[in-house]
Design a protein around this motif. Structure first.
Motif, PDB file in Angstrom:
ATOM      1  N   LEU A 322       0.481  21.481  19.531  1.00 29.09           N
ATOM      2  CA  LEU A 322      -0.113  21.481  20.873  1.00 29.09           C
ATOM      3  C   LEU A 322       0.327  20.255  21.668  1.00 29.09           C
ATOM      4  N   ARG A 326       3.786  23.275  22.558  1.00 26.83           N
ATOM      5  CA  ARG A 326       3.876  24.614  21.976  1.00 26.83           C
ATOM      6  C   ARG A 326       2.510  25.277  21.939  1.00 26.83           C
ATOM      7  N   GLU A 327       2.533  26.599  21.947  1.00 30.91           N
ATOM      8  CA  GLU A 327       1.305  27.353  21.760  1.00 30.91           C
ATOM      9  C   GLU A 327       1.082  27.484  20.269  1.00 30.91           C
ATOM     10  N   CYS A 328      -0.079  27.151  19.799  1.00 32.89           N
ATOM     11  CA  CYS A 328      -0.370  27.344  18.382  1.00 32.89           C
ATOM     12  C   CYS A 328      -1.872  27.371  18.196  1.00 32.89           C
ATOM     13  N   SER A 329      -2.328  28.245  17.342  1.00 40.04           N
ATOM     14  CA  SER A 329      -3.746  28.263  17.005  1.00 40.04           C
ATOM     15  C   SER A 329      -3.893  28.675  15.555  1.00 40.04           C
ATOM     16  N   ALA A 330      -2.847  28.378  14.777  1.00 40.93           N
ATOM     17  CA  ALA A 330      -2.812  28.829  13.379  1.00 40.93           C
ATOM     18  C   ALA A 330      -4.030  28.355  12.604  1.00 40.93           C
ATOM     19  N   LEU A 333      -7.353  30.008  13.809  1.00 45.84           N
ATOM     20  CA  LEU A 333      -7.490  31.411  13.407  1.00 45.84           C
ATOM     21  C   LEU A 333      -7.762  31.545  11.913  1.00 45.84           C
ATOM     22  N   ARG A 334      -7.184  30.652  11.122  1.00 43.28           N
ATOM     23  CA  ARG A 334      -7.310  30.806   9.675  1.00 43.28           C
ATOM     24  C   ARG A 334      -8.569  30.142   9.115  1.00 43.28           C
ATOM     25  N   GLU A 338     -14.946  28.721  11.101  1.00 39.35           N
ATOM     26  CA  GLU A 338     -14.908  28.506  12.551  1.00 39.35           C
ATOM     27  C   GLU A 338     -15.275  27.060  12.882  1.00 39.35           C
ATOM     28  N   THR A 342     -10.651  23.414  20.221  1.00 38.69           N
ATOM     29  CA  THR A 342      -9.777  22.548  21.006  1.00 38.69           C
ATOM     30  C   THR A 342     -10.579  21.945  22.145  1.00 38.69           C
ATOM     31  N   THR A 351      -4.471  17.956  24.820  1.00 37.93           N
ATOM     32  CA  THR A 351      -5.366  18.816  24.062  1.00 37.93           C
ATOM     33  C   THR A 351      -5.609  18.166  22.708  1.00 37.93           C
ATOM     34  N   PRO A 371       1.884  25.310  10.835  1.00 35.42           N
ATOM     35  CA  PRO A 371       3.311  25.639  10.756  1.00 35.42           C
ATOM     36  C   PRO A 371       4.235  24.438  10.904  1.00 35.42           C
TER      37      PRO A 371
END
Lengths: 382, 452
Positions: A322, A326-330, A333-334, A338, A342, A351, A371
């Motif tokens: 971020l 780059r877009e990332c929410s790995a 999501l994993r 929860e 961000t 961010t 990643p």
């Protein structure tokens, strides 16, 4: 003959349990759970008399009833070492000091201070660790937990019969029980009253030393970065390396294979550490605690296990995708809990990932999902 | 097909570009009105006496008087929104034999892909680098490949980056070749309903408020504006809204000066097919994409930040020549509405590799970090409202699916499926919720789609 048959039976059953051939989950705890040395040391260290202590009672009763009853009728390690000793039939047994007594008393003294120092010398645990390590998939790291039996085999080649008689803490425990039974059980005066003060003195000295050693270990400040992440429900880092019998049960029970033998620290050598490069600690699993024979990993119901942190995820935003546009929410999501959100700073347009410490149990799902070539989110010990 | 061919012939005879845009879309009635007007004033132009029905301020309230709307057009399948989903839907429905009309709010196709400058395409591949986005989406990539500087990194397992202008041109070509009716500069603002059945949509444009009637409507607005207007239940989410821009002259950076400089610029963006030009993404704060106040505030703030960061870049030794090629015409809305459909996409289903008997498409992974996931037809169909299908990022999904569903490849896939299903519904004379899914799946496969 009866002794050999009995010990062969225990060996086969114990091996079957270590290889997890038994259909019952509790059987995976295996022989170490039956050792009174393990049971008493860990019960004292944990200040808790639970199922663990009860499991040690039958063997304790056997040892009380028969001199060295466990060695004679139950110990598969003794049987193996007997076979090894036969390779050198003419070697004369060498007299060693009663190291086993020292090991036993140091451990019990340490346990009284919260750290059962040499509990991992238990012969049942060493045997169990060896057989269990052969259960496929066999990896180099898994074989590390198997070093106990070959090491003792080598020891017995050099010094035949020395282990059982002079070094084994479980053997020493049985001798102590015999002495106690003779002293207290019979109304007659002890056959060797002159020896008693020295034994008593030695015992007090050894236990005091053990307690002092344990307390020194527990008090020693540790660098935060040097501490490894232990399985969920593990004792605190000061006590865990001592309470773990190195049986390898947890590593083999772990379905995602995140538990590996610790090779980085001296105190915790071969104790389990969690490592998240190939999996994470599943939210629907508490297997490691279920198979731990010494209570070093607490047996927790799944709900409590989820709420018991083994670590906490920490983010290095300098490494995060971020930060690099780059877009990332790995990781978000994993995360099964929860726990990651961000936060956007409208002043400088940065961010930041935030980990909710109240939710994160350090399961490593985020670390596994990240990643980036150098992981931006990593589980740290609590 | 007969209707479509005759239409194409007609357009050819008129010498039109083939696009049924602007002129071709003007209704006959309007032309007649202009002919009746008085003689033109000297110097050109025309005097006009408007006959509108403006809103009335009455007792402190603003009242819109009831009025009849002119019907601009009638069509089999009406696709609202010309982004990746809408264009895929229009092409698919047209190729399946329906008469198709597409309506777009801006002057070009592509939606966020072009207008939002989201030029990086993530989500075409899954674990192992296998490509799962096929059909019309793949066709678009292949066509871009044929254009000079149209696309880079277009190889299996990679995330390609496209050139927005090449893409705008290519999409018009595809729409034109297929013979789809087009209305640009038309903002779909309302649904036309008969009970719980959608019969078309209302548009706001320079021609005023007008209606297009249709047998089936595909809502590819991205925000689900039309199904929401028709009364379909949905999830309303706040999500990050950013603004993308492109930087130029990055090939003119003085490397020697930059090497000895104390710091490097914070974010110089990612490579694009144009040498020296990068695209710079922005996360932005969570905001409500359905609130004009939020959109305005962010547009103003984001532009200010982009200029400030350009100034920072120019202050860095070696980077003095860098300039902003453009800021995106469209704010980077990622998610606003998610339909509450007959079926709902869930993250758990993705991880569990759930299979659906009514699968109409397959989604991919961001960084080849998850397996392929099936998209059921039920995720495009509202629970109670008929004759409207959702396509693109506003299909039926739980909030946790937003990250996976909002990227371009799933938009191709849901658009493709919605287009084919709409055409089948029209041909079979049934409601979209009652279509023969096997027939839709067969047609999708014939059109090259991958259904797992």
């Amino acid at each position: 003959m009866l002794r050999t048959i009995c010990r062969c039976c225990v060996l086969v059953l114990g091996a079957a349990a270590a290889l997890r051939l038994a259909p019952w989950a509790w059987a995976a705890m295996g022989l170490p759970a039956l050792s009174p040395f393990v049971a008493i040391s860990s019960a004292v260290a944990m200040r808790a008399a639970g199922i663990g202590l009860l499991l040690g009672l039958p063997a304790l009763a056997l040892a009380l009833a028969v001199d060295r009853g466990i060695c004679r009728y139950a110990c598969p390690m003794g049987l193996l070492l007997e076979w090894v000793s036969r390779l050198r039939p003419r070697a004369r047994p060498r007299r060693l000091p009663p190291l086993g007594h020292w090991a036993l008393l140091l451990t019990l003294g340490g346990a009284a201070a919260g750290y059962p120092l040499l509990i991992w010398l238990d012969p049942f645990a060493l045997f169990h660790g060896f057989v269990g390590a052969l259960r496929p998939p066999v990896t180099a790291l898994a074989l590390l937990s198997a070093v106990g039996v070959p090491a003792l085999g080598l020891f017995s080649l050099i010094l035949p019969r020395a282990w059982c008689g002079r070094v084994c803490p479980l053997g020493a425990m049985q001798e102590l029980l015999t002495t106690a039974r003779r002293t207290l059980g019979s109304e007659e005066p002890s056959p060797a009253p002159a020896a008693e003060p020295s034994v008593l003195r030695r015992s007090v000295l050894a236990m005091g030393l053990g307690a002092a050693w344990a307390m020194a270990t527990l008090r020693r400040p540790r660098a935060a970065g040097a501490r490894p992440v232990r399985p969920p429900g593990a004792l605190d880092e000061a006590r865990f390396p001592g309470a773990c019998v190195r049986c390898g049960n947890c590593m083999r029970a772990c379905p995602t294979r995140i538990l590996r033998p610790d090779t980085a620290s001296v105190a915790g050598f071969l104790a389990p550490v969690a490592e998240f490069s190939g999996g994470y600690c599943r939210e629907d699993c508490a297997a490691c605690g279920e198979v731990c024979p010494s209570g070093a990993i607490a047996r927790l119901p799944i709900g409590r296990k989820r709420a018991t942190p083994m670590g906490i995820a920490k983010v290095d935003m300098g490494l995060c995708a971020l930060t690099h546009g780059r877009e990332c929410s790995a990781c978000i999501l994993r995360c099964p809990y929860e726990a990651i959100t961000t936060a956007f700073n409208e002043e400088d347009y940065t961010t930041t990932l935030r980990v909710d410490a109240g939710r994160c149990p350090g399961c490593g799902a985020c670390e596994l999902a990240c990643p980036m070539p150098i992981k931006a989110i990593v589980v740290h010990p609590v | 097909m007969g209707r479509g061919l005759s239409r194409r012939e007609l357009l050819a005879a008129l010498g039109a570009s083939g696009l049924a845009a602007a002129g071709a879309g003007v209704p006959a009635a309007a032309l007649a009105d202009e002919a009746d007007a008085a003689a033109p004033p000297p110097g050109g132009g025309q005097f006009v006496q408007p006959k509108g029905t403006p809103a009335i301020l009455s007792g402190g309230k603003v009242i819109q008087p009831q009025r009849e709307l002119p019907v601009l057009h009638k069509t089999d399948v009406l696709v609202i929104g010309g982004g990746p989903a809408g264009v895929a839907a229009a092409l698919a429905a047209r190729r399946a034999g329906a008469d198709v009309t597409i309506v777009e709010r801006y002057g070009h196709f592509g939606g966020q892909w072009t207008g939002g400058l989201v030029v990086l395409v993530v989500g075409m591949n899954v674990k192992g680098g296998r490509q799962v986005t096929k059909g019309i989406g793949l066709e678009m990539m292949q066509r871009l490949e044929k254009l000079d500087r149209g696309i880079i990194n277009n190889r299996p397992g990679a995330n390609p980056t496209v050139d927005a202008e090449a893409l705008k041109f290519m999409m018009v070509e595809m729409i034109r070749e297929a013979g789809v009716n087009v209305f640009l500069h038309c903002w779909g603002v309302d649904a036309i309903v008969d009970g719980t059945t959608v019969r078309g949509a209302v548009f706001e444009s320079k021609s005023g408020r007008q209606a297009i009637l249709a047998n089936v409507v595909v809502d590819a607005t991205g925000d689900g504006d039309i199904y929401a207007a028709a009364g379909a239940e949905h999830l309303h989410l706040k999500f990050r809204i950013g603004l993308v821009h492109r930087l130029g002259n990055l090939d003119k950076v003085d490397r020697e000066k930059a090497k000895v400089a104390a710091k490097r610029p914070r974010d110089l963006g990612g490579a694009t097919p144009i040498p020296g030009v990068t695209w710079v993404n922005m996360q932005g704060p969570e905001a409500d994409a359905l609130s004009v106040a939020d959109l305005t505030r962010l547009e103003l703030a984001h532009r200010r930040f982009i200029w400030r960061s350009l100034e920072e870049i120019r202050k860095t030794p070696g980077y003095e020549q860098v300039y902003i090629v453009e800021t995106a015409p469209q704010l980077g809305v990622r998610i606003s509405r998610l339909l509450a459909g007959v079926k709902q996409l869930t993250l758990k289903a993705v991880y569990d590799r759930q299979e659906f008997p009514d699968v109409v498409g397959v989604g991919g992974a961001w960084n080849t970090d998850n397996p392929e996931w099936q998209i059921p037809y039920g995720a495009l169909v509202p629970r109670k409202i008929d004759n409207v299908l959702a396509a693109g990022r506003c299909v039926s999904a739980e909030a946790k699916m937003a990250e996976l569903i909002r990227v371009i490849p799933p938009c191709f896939v849901t658009g493709h499926a919605a287009g084919v299903a709409a055409a089948v519904a029209v041909k079979d004379g049934c409601r979209p919720r009652d279509v023969d899914v096997a027939k839709v799946q067969k047609l999708l496969r014939e059109q090259g789609a991958y259904l797992g």
